[in-house]
Design a protein around this motif. Structure first.
Motif, PDB file in Angstrom:
ATOM      1  N   MET A   1       0.820  -1.204   0.000  1.00 49.79           N
ATOM      2  CA  MET A   1       0.000   0.000   0.000  1.00 49.79           C
ATOM      3  C   MET A   1       0.859   1.261   0.000  1.00 49.79           C
ATOM      4  SD  MET A   1      -3.098   1.148  -0.129  1.00 49.79           S
ATOM      5  CE  MET A   1      -4.133  -0.207   0.395  1.00 49.79           C
ATOM      6  N   GLU A   2       1.942   1.247   0.810  1.00 46.57           N
ATOM      7  CA  GLU A   2       2.828   2.406   0.869  1.00 46.57           C
ATOM      8  C   GLU A   2       3.499   2.642  -0.480  1.00 46.57           C
ATOM      9  OE1 GLU A   2       5.582   2.035   4.038  1.00 46.57           O
ATOM     10  OE2 GLU A   2       4.063   2.125   5.618  1.00 46.57           O
ATOM     11  N   TYR A   3       3.896   1.527  -1.140  1.00 51.22           N
ATOM     12  CA  TYR A   3       4.524   1.659  -2.453  1.00 51.22           C
ATOM     13  C   TYR A   3       3.544   2.254  -3.460  1.00 51.22           C
ATOM     14  CZ  TYR A   3       6.506   0.421  -6.968  1.00 51.22           C
ATOM     15  OH  TYR A   3       6.971   0.476  -8.251  1.00 51.22           O
ATOM     16  N   ALA A   4       2.313   1.773  -3.447  1.00 52.21           N
ATOM     17  CA  ALA A   4       1.305   2.279  -4.373  1.00 52.21           C
ATOM     18  C   ALA A   4       1.048   3.762  -4.130  1.00 52.21           C
ATOM     19  CB  ALA A   4       0.016   1.479  -4.230  1.00 52.21           C
ATOM     20  N   GLN A   5       1.014   4.172  -2.868  1.00 53.97           N
ATOM     21  CA  GLN A   5       0.787   5.585  -2.561  1.00 53.97           C
ATOM     22  C   GLN A   5       1.964   6.436  -3.009  1.00 53.97           C
ATOM     23  OE1 GLN A   5      -2.104   7.073  -1.323  1.00 53.97           O
ATOM     24  NE2 GLN A   5      -0.945   8.835  -2.094  1.00 53.97           N
ATOM     25  N   ALA A   6       3.169   5.929  -2.778  1.00 55.23           N
ATOM     26  CA  ALA A   6       4.359   6.674  -3.217  1.00 55.23           C
ATOM     27  C   ALA A   6       4.371   6.822  -4.731  1.00 55.23           C
ATOM     28  CB  ALA A   6       5.622   5.962  -2.739  1.00 55.23           C
ATOM     29  N   GLN A   7       3.966   5.773  -5.403  1.00 55.85           N
ATOM     30  CA  GLN A   7       3.898   5.798  -6.869  1.00 55.85           C
ATOM     31  C   GLN A   7       2.854   6.807  -7.341  1.00 55.85           C
ATOM     32  OE1 GLN A   7       4.586   1.992  -9.322  1.00 55.85           O
ATOM     33  NE2 GLN A   7       2.394   2.084  -9.000  1.00 55.85           N
ATOM     34  N   ALA A   8       1.682   6.814  -6.685  1.00 58.04           N
ATOM     35  CA  ALA A   8       0.625   7.768  -7.027  1.00 58.04           C
ATOM     36  C   ALA A   8       1.090   9.201  -6.785  1.00 58.04           C
ATOM     37  CB  ALA A   8      -0.633   7.465  -6.215  1.00 58.04           C
ATOM     38  N   ASP A   9       1.844   9.406  -5.708  1.00 54.07           N
ATOM     39  CA  ASP A   9       2.361  10.745  -5.408  1.00 54.07           C
ATOM     40  C   ASP A   9       3.361  11.193  -6.474  1.00 54.07           C
ATOM     41  OD1 ASP A   9       0.819  10.811  -3.128  1.00 54.07           O
ATOM     42  OD2 ASP A   9       2.475  10.299  -1.768  1.00 54.07           O
ATOM     43  N   ARG A  10       4.194  10.275  -6.931  1.00 53.36           N
ATOM     44  CA  ARG A  10       5.160  10.619  -7.987  1.00 53.36           C
ATOM     45  C   ARG A  10       4.429  10.986  -9.276  1.00 53.36           C
ATOM     46  NH1 ARG A  10       9.787   6.238  -8.681  1.00 53.36           N
ATOM     47  NH2 ARG A  10      10.656   7.878 -10.012  1.00 53.36           N
ATOM     48  N   ILE A  11       3.412  10.221  -9.615  1.00 54.65           N
ATOM     49  CA  ILE A  11       2.649  10.516 -10.833  1.00 54.65           C
ATOM     50  C   ILE A  11       1.965  11.869 -10.712  1.00 54.65           C
ATOM     51  CG2 ILE A  11       0.625   9.823 -12.171  1.00 54.65           C
ATOM     52  CD1 ILE A  11       1.483   6.917 -11.722  1.00 54.65           C
ATOM     53  N   ALA A  12       1.410  12.170  -9.552  1.00 51.31           N
ATOM     54  CA  ALA A  12       0.769  13.474  -9.348  1.00 51.31           C
ATOM     55  C   ALA A  12       1.787  14.598  -9.521  1.00 51.31           C
ATOM     56  CB  ALA A  12       0.128  13.536  -7.963  1.00 51.31           C
ATOM     57  N   GLY A  13       2.995  14.391  -9.021  1.00 51.97           N
ATOM     58  CA  GLY A  13       4.041  15.402  -9.182  1.00 51.97           C
ATOM     59  C   GLY A  13       4.433  15.587 -10.635  1.00 51.97           C
ATOM     60  N   ALA A  81       0.752   1.607 -13.814  1.00 54.01           N
ATOM     61  CA  ALA A  81      -0.015   2.648 -13.124  1.00 54.01           C
ATOM     62  C   ALA A  81      -0.220   3.858 -14.030  1.00 54.01           C
ATOM     63  CB  ALA A  81       0.696   3.065 -11.839  1.00 54.01           C
ATOM     64  N   TRP A  82       0.811   4.198 -14.810  1.00 56.14           N
ATOM     65  CA  TRP A  82       0.711   5.353 -15.696  1.00 56.14           C
ATOM     66  C   TRP A  82      -0.317   5.122 -16.801  1.00 56.14           C
ATOM     67  CZ3 TRP A  82       2.700  10.222 -15.589  1.00 56.14           C
ATOM     68  CH2 TRP A  82       2.549  10.984 -16.756  1.00 56.14           C
ATOM     69  N   ILE A  83      -0.226   3.993 -17.486  1.00 52.50           N
ATOM     70  CA  ILE A  83      -1.103   3.797 -18.639  1.00 52.50           C
ATOM     71  C   ILE A  83      -2.540   3.485 -18.234  1.00 52.50           C
ATOM     72  CG2 ILE A  83       0.823   3.082 -20.091  1.00 52.50           C
ATOM     73  CD1 ILE A  83      -0.257   0.209 -19.953  1.00 52.50           C
ATOM     74  N   THR A  84      -2.746   3.075 -16.986  1.00 48.02           N
ATOM     75  CA  THR A  84      -4.114   2.805 -16.549  1.00 48.02           C
ATOM     76  C   THR A  84      -4.764   4.011 -15.878  1.00 48.02           C
ATOM     77  OG1 THR A  84      -3.300   1.850 -14.467  1.00 48.02           O
ATOM     78  CG2 THR A  84      -3.779   0.330 -16.292  1.00 48.02           C
ATOM     79  N   SER A  85      -3.967   4.893 -15.293  1.00 47.44           N
ATOM     80  CA  SER A  85      -4.548   6.031 -14.578  1.00 47.44           C
ATOM     81  C   SER A  85      -4.378   7.358 -15.297  1.00 47.44           C
ATOM     82  CB  SER A  85      -3.937   6.144 -13.179  1.00 47.44           C
ATOM     83  OG  SER A  85      -2.555   6.480 -13.244  1.00 47.44           O
ATOM     84  N   VAL A  86      -3.398   7.433 -16.222  1.00 43.90           N
ATOM     85  CA  VAL A  86      -3.128   8.711 -16.890  1.00 43.90           C
ATOM     86  C   VAL A  86      -3.374   8.610 -18.393  1.00 43.90           C
ATOM     87  CG1 VAL A  86      -1.435  10.530 -17.335  1.00 43.90           C
ATOM     88  CG2 VAL A  86      -1.435   9.336 -15.130  1.00 43.90           C
ATOM     89  N   SER A  87      -2.525   7.865 -19.078  1.00 51.82           N
ATOM     90  CA  SER A  87      -2.571   7.904 -20.542  1.00 51.82           C
ATOM     91  C   SER A  87      -1.787   6.748 -21.146  1.00 51.82           C
ATOM     92  CB  SER A  87      -1.969   9.225 -21.028  1.00 51.82           C
ATOM     93  OG  SER A  87      -1.776   9.251 -22.408  1.00 51.82           O
ATOM     94  N   ASP A  88      -2.361   6.116 -22.150  1.00 52.96           N
ATOM     95  CA  ASP A  88      -1.651   5.082 -22.898  1.00 52.96           C
ATOM     96  C   ASP A  88      -1.148   5.700 -24.200  1.00 52.96           C
ATOM     97  OD1 ASP A  88      -0.619   2.733 -23.865  1.00 52.96           O
ATOM     98  OD2 ASP A  88      -2.546   1.932 -24.522  1.00 52.96           O
ATOM     99  N   GLY A  89      -0.038   6.407 -24.108  1.00 48.24           N
ATOM    100  CA  GLY A  89       0.521   7.122 -25.258  1.00 48.24           C
ATOM    101  C   GLY A  89       0.327   8.621 -25.104  1.00 48.24           C
TER     102      GLY A  89
END
Length: 224
Positions: A1-13, A81-89
């Motif tokens: 869970m902590e890893y997923a949150q850290a990853q989400a925070d990086r993507i938000a940044g 995480a990127w292609i499923t939550s932000v953009s695939d391309g």
């Protein structure tokens, strides 16, 4: 869970910084084609006039599941995480991100096999006069990886999906049949997907350094 949150925070940044870069870099102009006028784009950042900081839709869940089934393993977590939550391309380093599993140079990627190389044992350029070595190198490179971004001039960034180097981003010269690992300039650790994206953004936003024109700059040429 902590890893997923850290990853989400990086993507938000990343998304925040990308918005800043888009606002500073994307300029439009009207171009006359004689019988009509169209909007043209001017950007300082290499490749940005191609993707124009626009995102594609996120990956289709059914298509993603089918690809991972074909691959035989899950995608690297940060890329997934990127292609499923932000953009695939779309918006990203170089000429923008390829959609998942879009092949370049008429490549036929063998997704069921492992990428054969590691940072300790990369694939140096083939001898210029050896067509057989060129073909052998390309066959080995185009296994267990996907084209991530086009740099132009026959150079690409690959994301390794299978094998010991899975999750790493590599620099690939199709012309010279080479594949070299990308290392972070500070840590000298292999770049993963979010590392790669953040490094490009940091350089693009810093007026005191040159932007990334090619990730060959970060390829570990010393191990060629």
């Amino acid at each position: 869970m902590e890893y997923a949150q850290a990853q989400a925070d990086r993507i938000a940044g990343i998304l925040t910084d990308l918005g800043r870069l888009r606002a500073a870099d994307l300029k439009t102009t009207v171009v006359s084609l004689g019988d009509r006028e169209v909007t043209g784009y001017k950007c300082r950042i290499h490749g940005a006039a191609v993707h124009r900081y626009e995102f594609a839709a996120p990956a289709d869940p059914a298509a993603l599941a089918a690809f991972e089934h074909r691959l035989g393993v899950g995608l690297p977590a940060d890329y997934r995480a990127w292609i499923t939550s932000v953009s695939d391309g779309g918006a990203g380093p170089m000429l923008g991100l390829f959609p998942l599993a879009q092949e370049a140079e008429d490549a036929a990627i063998d997704y069921a096999s492992d990428f054969a190389f590691t940072p300790e044992r990369p694939c140096p350029p083939a001898d210029e006069d050896s067509e057989s070595q060129w073909s052998k190198n390309i066959d080995m490179i185009h296994r267990g990886a996907t084209f991530l971004a086009d740099e132009g001039c026959g150079m690409y960034n690959l994301l390794v999906l299978r094998g010991p180097a899975a999750g790493q981003v590599w620099w690939h010269s199709y012309e010279h049949a080479a594949a070299l690992p990308l290392l972070h300039p500070d840590t000298r650790e292999p770049l993963m997907f979010l590392d790669w994206y953040e490094l490009w953004l940091a350089r693009a936003l810093d007026p005191g350094v040159d932007q990334v024109g090619s990730f060959a700059e970060f390829a570990d040429h010393a191990r060629r």
